[in-house]
Design an enzyme around this catalytic site. Structure first.
Site, PDB file in Angstrom:
ATOM      1  N   TYR A  59       3.716   6.148   9.759  1.00 32.43           N
ATOM      2  CA  TYR A  59       3.369   4.805   9.744  1.00 32.43           C
ATOM      3  C   TYR A  59       4.138   4.233   8.653  1.00 32.43           C
ATOM      4  O   TYR A  59       3.366   3.155   8.991  1.00 32.43           O
ATOM      5  CB  TYR A  59       1.388   5.506   8.212  1.00 32.43           C
ATOM      6  CG  TYR A  59       0.562   5.070   7.939  1.00 32.43           C
ATOM      7  CD1 TYR A  59       0.682   3.496   7.328  1.00 32.43           C
ATOM      8  CD2 TYR A  59      -0.356   5.291   9.304  1.00 32.43           C
ATOM      9  CE1 TYR A  59       0.208   2.644   7.530  1.00 32.43           C
ATOM     10  CE2 TYR A  59      -1.365   3.857   8.832  1.00 32.43           C
ATOM     11  CZ  TYR A  59      -1.471   2.857   8.456  1.00 32.43           C
ATOM     12  OH  TYR A  59      -2.491   2.358   8.175  1.00 32.43           O
ATOM     13  N   TYR A  80      -9.513   5.645   6.411  1.00 31.66           N
ATOM     14  CA  TYR A  80     -10.070   6.561   7.807  1.00 31.66           C
ATOM     15  C   TYR A  80     -10.805   7.519   7.794  1.00 31.66           C
ATOM     16  O   TYR A  80     -10.466   8.475   7.325  1.00 31.66           O
ATOM     17  CB  TYR A  80      -7.819   6.739   8.296  1.00 31.66           C
ATOM     18  CG  TYR A  80      -7.037   5.729   9.432  1.00 31.66           C
ATOM     19  CD1 TYR A  80      -6.405   5.605   8.070  1.00 31.66           C
ATOM     20  CD2 TYR A  80      -7.439   5.446  10.057  1.00 31.66           C
ATOM     21  CE1 TYR A  80      -5.088   4.087   8.096  1.00 31.66           C
ATOM     22  CE2 TYR A  80      -6.084   4.533  10.605  1.00 31.66           C
ATOM     23  CZ  TYR A  80      -5.430   3.843   9.045  1.00 31.66           C
ATOM     24  OH  TYR A  80      -4.707   2.995   9.275  1.00 31.66           O
ATOM     25  N   HIS A  91       0.570  -1.186   0.116  1.00 37.71           N
ATOM     26  CA  HIS A  91      -0.480  -0.270   0.133  1.00 37.71           C
ATOM     27  C   HIS A  91       0.695   1.259  -0.007  1.00 37.71           C
ATOM     28  O   HIS A  91       1.190   1.186   1.299  1.00 37.71           O
ATOM     29  CB  HIS A  91      -0.738   0.034   1.435  1.00 37.71           C
ATOM     30  CG  HIS A  91      -2.114  -1.062   0.834  1.00 37.71           C
ATOM     31  ND1 HIS A  91      -3.211  -0.784   1.617  1.00 37.71           N
ATOM     32  CD2 HIS A  91      -2.229  -2.012   0.499  1.00 37.71           C
ATOM     33  CE1 HIS A  91      -4.197  -1.204   1.582  1.00 37.71           C
ATOM     34  NE2 HIS A  91      -3.151  -2.540   0.913  1.00 37.71           N
TER      35      HIS A  91
HETATM   36  C1  PHB Z   1      -6.828  -3.662  10.091  1.00 40.66           C
HETATM   37  O1  PHB Z   1      -7.272  -3.582   9.324  1.00 40.66           O
HETATM   38  O2  PHB Z   1      -7.362  -4.440  11.532  1.00 40.66           O
HETATM   39  C2  PHB Z   1      -6.299  -2.856  10.278  1.00 40.66           C
HETATM   40  C3  PHB Z   1      -6.046  -2.494   9.576  1.00 40.66           C
HETATM   41  C4  PHB Z   1      -5.271  -0.123   9.969  1.00 40.66           C
HETATM   42  C5  PHB Z   1      -4.843  -0.562  11.579  1.00 40.66           C
HETATM   43  C6  PHB Z   1      -6.023  -1.175  12.873  1.00 40.66           C
HETATM   44  C7  PHB Z   1      -6.705  -2.464  12.083  1.00 40.66           C
HETATM   45  O3  PHB Z   1      -4.798   1.180  11.490  1.00 40.66           O
END
Ligand code: PHB
Ligand code: APR
Length: 389
Positions: free
Chosen positions: A384, A200, A72
């Site tokens: 990140y 998000y 990603h």
């Molecule tokens: C998940 O895919 O469970 C997931 C992905 C990103 C996050 C938290 C959980 O920040």
């Protein structure tokens, strides 16, 4: 029984440490409270930093990750009807790999079994002895019989509820905690992800996250009060609420379906210091917890394993104790940066019960700054994809 390193806990921390030590000819026994299938039944996030990918390559367990994982290059962020993307590749030259933690754990168990390495499952009453001496050992019960492992070192990889952290005398421990006033209600569904990248969302109704495990397995979350119970939420109610928190063009293309897993997770930041006592070293969730917002749980475990494995290899290669003496300080320095990012991102994306209208305005301004500032996008992306080890 005797081994060089007794590893308590057969989750990602313990397994990755055991595999890396094995690759350096260092013998380790893993003690796991549950069965392998039980451990593999846990549904956990799988957003892998490049550091973890490289460790898995070094451990010789990255073939399936490279075959089935998805790189990603960025993520989408939505708020107040505005959407924007943070391009990790453009900002850092790096990316993350989406590959479920369950699959990482499965690959590690398969490698451990293929190498004929010893894992004791369904152990009970694990007790650490003599961690502050040069001859530590661990006792435990298996199949009703008391057993003992004499070792040089003990790795406490037994998670937040394990015995290792509590084996360090309380007066020597400094613990730091923040409990968030909400939880995450998560659903796993055999449906195609709503987007190619994660979304998000900070909506006036609360946080939402659209994620995935692969092209036909999706993972969604919505923020919920800690007073909610999973039985309060039908699948239909979950999908309807998720759609309310997403932009219309995203909600309209959301493919819904029956949940194959549904649960509510609390959110907490936690760190214990130090991460070493004598010949006992804490790794992963045994030493720290992050809210899942920044997807740092597995990656912080890998961070610890990186430092500990190299320290132990240095000791056995050269007799030097420099690495093991520096372990706690080195591990904590990176852990606190991951705690900060996870705390900051959680504060940015969630609605807090006691938030004032001014607080909401500050959140929107913070999000607007992230949308408009290359410097802020760079800072977000660096955290990140993973800060350097
Ligand atoms: C998940 O895919 O469970 C997931 C992905 C990103 C996050 C938290 C959980 O920040
Ligand atoms: N004796 C033996 N094993 C134990 C004991 C004990 N007393 N207590 C716990 N365990 C086992 C648990 O059954 C679990 O399999 O230790 C393992 C700890 O694994 P995790 O809790 O997954 O912790 P860790 O390996 O550090 O991985 C961190 O897991 O919880 C997620 O979000 C977290 O992604 C992160 C990752």
């Amino acid at each position: 029984m005797r081994t060089q390193v007794a590893i308590i806990g057969g989750g990602p921390s313990g397994l990755l440490l055991g595999q890396l030590l094995h690759r350096r000819g260092i013998d380790a026994v893993v003690l796991e409270r549950k069965t392998r299938d039980y451990v593999l039944g846990r549904i956990r996030a799988g957003v892998l930093e490049q550091g973890l990918v490289k460790l898995l390559e070094e451990a010789g367990v990255a073939d399936r990750l490279h075959a089935e994982g998805h790189e990603h290059d960025g993520t989408l962020v939505v708020y107040n009807g505005t959407s924007f993307r943070v391009d990790f590749r453009e900002q850092t030259g790096s990316a993350v790999v989406v590959y479920g933690q369950t699959e990482v754990t499965r690959d590690l168990y398969d490698a451990r079994q293929a190498a004929g390495l010893r894992t004791e499952f369904e152990v009970e009453d694990v007790v650490i002895h003599g961690a502050d001496t040069a001859a530590p050992y661990v006792t435990y019960i298996r199949d009703g019989a008391e057993r003992r492992i004499d070792c040089d070192f003990i790795a406490g990889c037994d998670g937040f509820h394990g015995v290792s952290r509590k084996s360090i005398p309380e007066h020597l421990r400094r613990e730091y905690e923040k409990v968030y006033p909400f939880g995450w209600l998560g659903i796993l569904s055999e449906t195609p992800p709503v987007a190619d990248e994660l979304i998000y969302a900070n909506s006036e109704r609360g946080f939402a996250l659209c994620s995935m495990r692969n092209d036909h397995l999706s993972r969604y979350y919505i923020q919920c009060p800690m007073t909610d119970r999973v039985e309060d939420w039908s699948d239909e109610a979950f999908w309807a609420e998720l759609k309310r928190r997403l932009p219309p063009e995203v909600a309209d293309r959301l493919v819904t379906g029956p949940s194959i897993e549904k649960s509510i997770a609390p959110l907490r930041s936690f760190v214990t210091e130090p991460m070493r006592w004598g010949r006992l070293f804490l790794c992963g969730d045994a030493a720290h917890i992050v809210p899942p917002t920044g997807a740092k749980g597995l990656n912080t475990a890998a961070s610890d394993v990186n430092y500990l494995y190299r320290a132990l290899a240095e000791y056995y290669d050269s007799g030097s104790e420099a690495g093991i003496d520096a372990y706690s300080e080195r591990a904590l320095a990176r852990i606190w940066k991951a705690e900060r990012f996870s705390w900051w991102f959680s504060g940015l994306m969630h609605r807090f019960p006691d938030q004032s209208p001014f607080d909401v305005k500050m959140q929107a301004a913070d999000l607007g700054f992230l949308k408009d500032s290359e410097a802020q996008k760079r800072a977000f992306a660096e955290n990140y994809v993973g800060l350097p080890y």
